[in-house]
Scaffold this motif. Structure first.
Motif, mmCIF file in Angstrom:
data_model
loop_
_atom_site.group_PDB
_atom_site.id
_atom_site.type_symbol
_atom_site.label_atom_id
_atom_site.label_comp_id
_atom_site.label_asym_id
_atom_site.label_seq_id
_atom_site.Cartn_x
_atom_site.Cartn_y
_atom_site.Cartn_z
ATOM 1 N N SER A 71 -5.075 -0.097 -5.039
ATOM 2 C CA SER A 71 -4.465 -0.146 -3.709
ATOM 3 C C SER A 71 -4.839 1.059 -2.851
ATOM 4 O O SER A 71 -4.706 1.025 -1.640
ATOM 5 C CB SER A 71 -2.949 -0.223 -3.852
ATOM 6 N N LEU A 72 -5.329 2.129 -3.487
ATOM 7 C CA LEU A 72 -5.572 3.348 -2.720
ATOM 8 C C LEU A 72 -6.832 3.280 -1.874
ATOM 9 O O LEU A 72 -6.958 3.982 -0.886
ATOM 10 C CB LEU A 72 -5.653 4.540 -3.671
ATOM 11 N N ASP A 73 -7.776 2.439 -2.309
ATOM 12 C CA ASP A 73 -9.028 2.385 -1.572
ATOM 13 C C ASP A 73 -8.958 1.399 -0.422
ATOM 14 O O ASP A 73 -9.929 1.178 0.281
ATOM 15 C CB ASP A 73 -10.172 1.994 -2.515
ATOM 16 N N ARG A 74 -7.806 0.774 -0.283
ATOM 17 C CA ARG A 74 -7.700 -0.241 0.761
ATOM 18 C C ARG A 74 -7.414 0.424 2.092
ATOM 19 O O ARG A 74 -6.632 1.348 2.187
ATOM 20 C CB ARG A 74 -6.569 -1.194 0.408
ATOM 21 N N ARG A 75 -8.095 -0.043 3.087
ATOM 22 C CA ARG A 75 -7.849 0.531 4.406
ATOM 23 C C ARG A 75 -6.850 -0.368 5.139
ATOM 24 O O ARG A 75 -7.218 -1.328 5.776
ATOM 25 C CB ARG A 75 -9.166 0.575 5.177
ATOM 26 N N PRO A 135 0.819 -1.222 0.000
ATOM 27 C CA PRO A 135 0.000 0.000 0.000
ATOM 28 C C PRO A 135 0.847 1.263 0.000
ATOM 29 O O PRO A 135 0.566 2.201 -0.757
ATOM 30 C CB PRO A 135 -0.786 -0.112 1.307
ATOM 31 N N LEU A 156 -2.067 0.757 -8.949
ATOM 32 C CA LEU A 156 -2.099 2.043 -8.251
ATOM 33 C C LEU A 156 -3.503 2.405 -7.797
ATOM 34 O O LEU A 156 -3.726 2.825 -6.677
ATOM 35 C CB LEU A 156 -1.574 3.143 -9.178
ATOM 36 N N VAL A 157 -4.457 2.223 -8.702
ATOM 37 C CA VAL A 157 -5.824 2.653 -8.408
ATOM 38 C C VAL A 157 -6.422 1.780 -7.314
ATOM 39 O O VAL A 157 -6.967 2.273 -6.327
ATOM 40 C CB VAL A 157 -6.670 2.586 -9.690
#
Lengths: 787, 239
Positions: free
Chosen positions: A782-786, A687, A779-780
């Protein structure tokens, strides 16, 4: 039904982790293979040796005398504790072979009674044993070196008499497994021959008809060797006996036994390293797996699976990797064992190789592999077991970082932000980082072990055969001779210098300790043969008193200033009291040296020599060779250059294969550790690495963080590995050393550079793989992962 | 806000984006035409799956459209050239995400420095953190900061390079009202003081009041555009 679903998950998870699972399996396979290979090899050799001895009746005790009347053998047989006795004739001579014209070949002649010997029996490779006068069987090593077959003619010069012989067979025997010329350290099949001849022929040549000069004894069950030796010595004293001795002092037996002992020692070292590293990687892979599967674990528990079932699931996964590796390793190990045992059996010319599958060894190897894997998995499995389902289904808390020692000391000031990420990531899991560095350092250590043997043998050869022995030719006389013999040699055209040597067989005593060896008298200022210590220092021979090898000083527990009692085992058998003046820390043998004049004085004889060292004009070497061969008083002549060349050839042949195999194994360790460390570093950082890519870090800059973590480990691992390597090399050198050889623990800059260089190259190559992972980064997503 | 006509910086024409999720084709954008102007504060509204994030990713050079053209000044963002897009992100774009995406092993200052170190003409990390009101939290690690503080560090990290464009995906999505307002205030301030073109995605329609312009997306299309005559201050926004 339930079990099948979980099993399917297990298989799929394994498939998903296939590269890491393969790395674990591979390391396990290497560990198991080296273990099974070396253990089955030494067991096979041990069995083959024992079988050979039993089948061919290798005696328990040996004695050599000047001349014993025939009936004395029967009296020996009647001694309490003696089960069987066989007396025979033995002598050294020179051998002439048409196709080996010009070569000076020493022959060890052994008599064969009519009907063949009962003890130390011949194992015939071709043909038969000598049955009539004029017949001979020759040792296999010599026969192969000169392509000798039954029907060939040869001649031996013994006791000044020339015997024309016809070869009727090629044979080996338990007493001549390691066949070397007296005074030599390495076998030389081209210049040393074992020749069995008909008893009557040898008796006539030696003027020993109706007598004997060698005897082998078999102990009765339960008989104590020291008591029997004492009884035998009393009986043989009048015959000029040199004292009876057991197998432990029998050169051939001791050599083979030492080799087996070394194999046994090595069987423990290398496999432990592989299995240890595999354990670590299992712990790495599995703790990561359990961390990523937290939610699944929670879900399984919420569905009603017990903690034990879930833990069993993960243990099963690890067992799968270990067993797969184990199976491959066992197959490879058995093949390796069979091959290695075969190489040894051929080298020692054992008539029969008793290689067995060794089920207990295989079972032990599997148990080790499985145990190590489960040990590695224990921590992760325990965490899976402990996790309460509700907590498990929530995402794991983010990793907590707080200012640590590095920040308080201000050490992070000089680091870039990615540099800090690397350092803090490692310092947050110090144990794991330490284990990874340790694993990597093992690769460095293994490579040093592999490289050291080459360095060590080169050093031994340089000190002993180049700096110590500086003569071109070493000549041995048939019997001690006076100054006239040396003068004759000096007068030969082409001989530039001559130095006399007096060798006396002795048993040295100090306190209750004793040791059978040779006492050598040399010229105090000798230039052609010097005592050179391991560090290259030349130890001068004092005008009186002994210089003893440090090995011998250790065996006798004597120091300079002490006095040794030397019991001469030939001639009038005088007993001498000799002060020890100095020790020399040399590599080969366990001998004592003194000034020749002082030795002669002690022996109460004139300035006699048993041999000489010669410096030769290279242009006239052929001439000298021819003239020496024609001299009846010369037993043998050894060209130093030929010895060096033949020793080097043997070593080079063995070393190239050995180095390649060990290099491959060590690269495997390095690759396994690096791949898994990088993979885990990657997985944990995915991440944040995506974030870096998003804010504009290039692929290369992002890769450097993963690479940085691995390289940081490498920076720790290289010096650590160098130190571990030195320790391991010392251990291996000590394990491989024996009375005849001291293996120096050589770890030079070259060895360390080679080990470090290869480990670094493998590390960099594997780390480059991470570039592909960076390229594939989502990239896209992985960004929404908490996380 | 001022009377001078603003130059268009982003020009997107007919952009479509098709994702393949296994065997299913998802059309996230279906021919969007849109222009963003220099210094503009734009809010993108719309339900989940309307294509807001995809549009933002295309504008930010994280993703390229399947068809259509999109340019930022003279940069063609429709060409899938990894190196060029990385260069573009590095030099011109600041991102803010719902879940902050801070690096846990770096302090606030270091997280910001991470972006500053690779920028052409950055402000200092301390300046950027001062801008978001965190001058007193410079050496705290993310785990030692509240959610709002973490988000402000993320904004500081985005603006430290003096980006031309600030792209925010649900920047207040994980925050309570008071903290959310604080974050919005920072965004407004950056937009106002640095003249950064700012695009904010939100589910919260009330945030739309602080924008120059509001675009409503549905099913991969811009279905409505609304110009605000006057921008509300973040404090006036009902949560």
């Amino acid at each position: 039904m339930k079990v099948r679903a979980l099993d399917r998950k297990l298989l799929r998870d394994l498939w998903h982790l296939r590269v890491q699972a393969a790395a674990v399996a591979l390391l396990t396979a290497c560990g198991v293979a080296t273990f099974v290979g070396s253990v089955t090899t030494w067991r096979a050799l041990q069995r083959s040796q024992a079988g050979y001895y039993a089948d061919h009746r290798f005696p328990d005790l040996f004695a050599e005398v000047r001349r014993a009347p025939g009936p004395l053998a029967a009296r020996l047989a009647a001694l309490p504790g003696v089960a069987e006795v066989e007396a025979r004739l033995g002598a050294y001579g020179t051998l002439e072979l048409e196709r080996a014209a010009g070569a000076s070949i020493t022959a060890r002649l052994i008599s064969q009674p009519p009907g063949g010997s009962r003890l130390d029996r011949l194992h015939l490779r071709t043909g038969r044993g000598p049955a009539r006068p004029g017949e001979a069987a020759v040792g296999e090593g010599f026969a192969r070196a000169w392509r000798i077959a039954p029907g060939d003619a040869l001649a031996v010069l013994v006791n000044g008499r020339r015997e024309q012989l016809t070869v009727v067979g090629v044979a080996v025997s338990p007493g001549t497994i390691y066949a070397i010329r007296p005074g030599d350290i390495f076998p030389d099949d081209r210049h040393f021959a074992v020749v069995w001849v008909d008893e009557a022929t040898l008796a006539a040549a030696l003027d020993l008809t109706g007598a004997w000069n060698e005897v082998g004894l078999v102990l009765a069950p339960g008989a104590g060797a020291p008591e029997v030796v004492a009884r035998v010595d009393r009986l043989l004293a009048a015959a000029g006996g040199g004292g009876a001795y057991g197998r432990d002092r029998h050169v051939s037996h001791r050599f083979l036994t030492d080799e087996i002992r070394q194999l046994k020692a090595m069987a423990a070292v290398i496999p432990s390293i592989f299995i240890g590293v595999a354990t670590f990687i299992v712990s790495l892979v599995l703790s990561r797996l359990v961390a990523t599967q937290r939610a699944q674990i929670g879900m399984l528990k919420a569905l009603g699976w017990s903690g034990a079932q879930v833990a069993g699931h993960y243990a099963g996964m690890v067992a799968g990797m270990a067993l797969a590796g184990g199976a491959v390793g066992i197959g490879g190990g058995l093949a390796m064992g069979q091959w290695m045992a075969g190489v040894y059996a051929r080298y020692y010319r054992l008539p029969e190789l008793r290689f067995e599958g060794d089920l207990p060894v295989v079972a032990l190897a599997l148990a080790l592999a499985l145990g190590a894997a489960l040990l590695g998995a224990a921590g992760a499995v325990w965490r899976a077991l402990e996790l309460p389902p509700a907590e498990a289904m929530r995402p794991a808390a983010p990793p907590t970082y707080r200012p640590g020692l590095l920040e308080r000391l201000g050490l992070t000031r000089w680091l870039s932000q990615p540099g800090r990420m690397v350092v803090r990531g490692l310092s947050r899991r110090p144990l794991r980082a330490a284990l990874a560095a340790l694993g990597l350092s093992m690769a460095v250590a293994v490579l040093q072990i592999s490289d050291f043997t080459e360095g060590a043998t080169s050093l031994i050869l340089r000190r002993e055969l180049e700096e110590g022995q500086r003569h071109d030719l070493s000549v041995t006389f048939t019997q001690p001779r006076g100054p006239a013999a040396l003068a004759e040699l000096r007068a030969l055209p082409g001989v530039l210098a001559v130095e006399g040597v007096r060798d006396v067989p002795v048993v040295l005593h100090h306190g209750h300790r004793s040791y059978r060896t040779g006492l050598r008298g040399v010229e105090p200022g000798a230039r052609l043969g010097r005592l050179v210590a391991a560090d290259g220092q030349v130890v001068p021979v004092p005008p009186s008193g002994l210089v003893v090898s440090r090995q011998l000083a250790g065996l006798l527990a004597v120091e300079p200033g002490g006095v040794i009692t030397a019991e001469v085992t030939e001639g009038r058998r005088p007993v001498l009291a000799l002060p020890v003046e100095a020790t020399v820390d040399d590599f080969l043998g366990a001998g004592a040296t003194m000034a020749r004049a002082a030795l002669s004085a002690s022996l109460g004889e004139g300035p006699l020599a048993t041999g000489a060292w010669l410096a030769i004009d290279p242009a006239r070497a052929g001439e000298v060779r021819a003239r020496l061969a024609a001299r009846p008083g010369v037993l043998g002549a050894t060209w130093r250059a030929a010895t060096v060349a033949s020793v080097r050839a043997i070593l080079d042949e063995l070393m190239v294969t050995y180095m390649a195999v060990i290099g491959l194994l060590a690269s495997g360790i390095a690759a396994g550790v690096v791949y898994n460390t990088a993979r885990i570093a990657w997985a944990e950082r995915e991440p944040e690495l995506s974030t870096l890519r998003v804010i504009g870090f290039t692929r290369g800059e992002t890769w450097r963080i993963v690479a940085g973590e691995v390289l940081a480990l490498l920076v720790v691992a290289l010096p650590l590995g160098a130190v571990l390597g030195v320790l391991a090399v010392r251990g291996v050198a000590a394990a491989m050393s024996n009375d005849l050889f001291r293996i120096p623990a050589v770890v030079g800059r070259g060895e360390v550079a080679y080990a470090a260089g290869l480990t670094t190259a493998v590390t960099l190559a594997v780390t480059l793989l991470a570039l592909r992972w960076v390229a594939r980064l989502d990239l896209v997503g992985s960004l929404d992962r908490r996380d | 806000m001022t009377g001078a006509p603003r130059l268009p910086v982003f020009q997107a024409t007919g952009i479509t984006k098709v994702y393949r999720m296994g065997e299913v084709e998802v059309r996230a954008l279906r021919g969007v035409d849109v222009t963003f102007r220099e210094g503009e504060f734009v809010v993108l509204l719309g339900p989940s799956g309307s294509g807001k994030s995809t549009l933002l990713n295309v504008l930010g050079g994280l993703d390229v459209p399947t068809a259509g053209s999109v340019r930022w000044r003279d940069h063609d963002l429709a060409v899938p050239d990894e190196a060029l897009l990385t260069r573009y992100r590095r030099d011109h774009v600041g991102f803010v995400f719902q879940f902050y995406n801070l690096v846990p092993s770096l302090t606030a200052r270091e997280n910001v420095a991470l972006a500053a170190e690779i920028a052409r003409r950055p402000m200092t990390p301390e300046e950027a953190l001062g801008l978001v009101g965190l001058s007193d939290r410079l050496d705290h690690f993310p785990a030692q900061l509240s959610g709002g503080e973490q988000q402000r560090v993320a904004i500081a990290r985005a603006v430290v390079k003096r980006p031309d464009v600030l792209l925010c995906d649900e920047p207040t999505g994980a925050l309570d009202a008071a903290t959310g307002r604080l974050v919005l205030e920072v965004l407004a301030k950056v937009n106002r003081d640095l003249g950064t073109t700012t695009v904010v995605i939100t589910h919260n329609a009330s945030i739309a009041g602080m924008a120059d312009r509001v675009l409503l997306l549905r099913d991969g299309l811009v279905v409505q555009e609304q110009l605000n005559a006057a921008r509300k201050a973040p404090q006036e926004i009902a949560w």
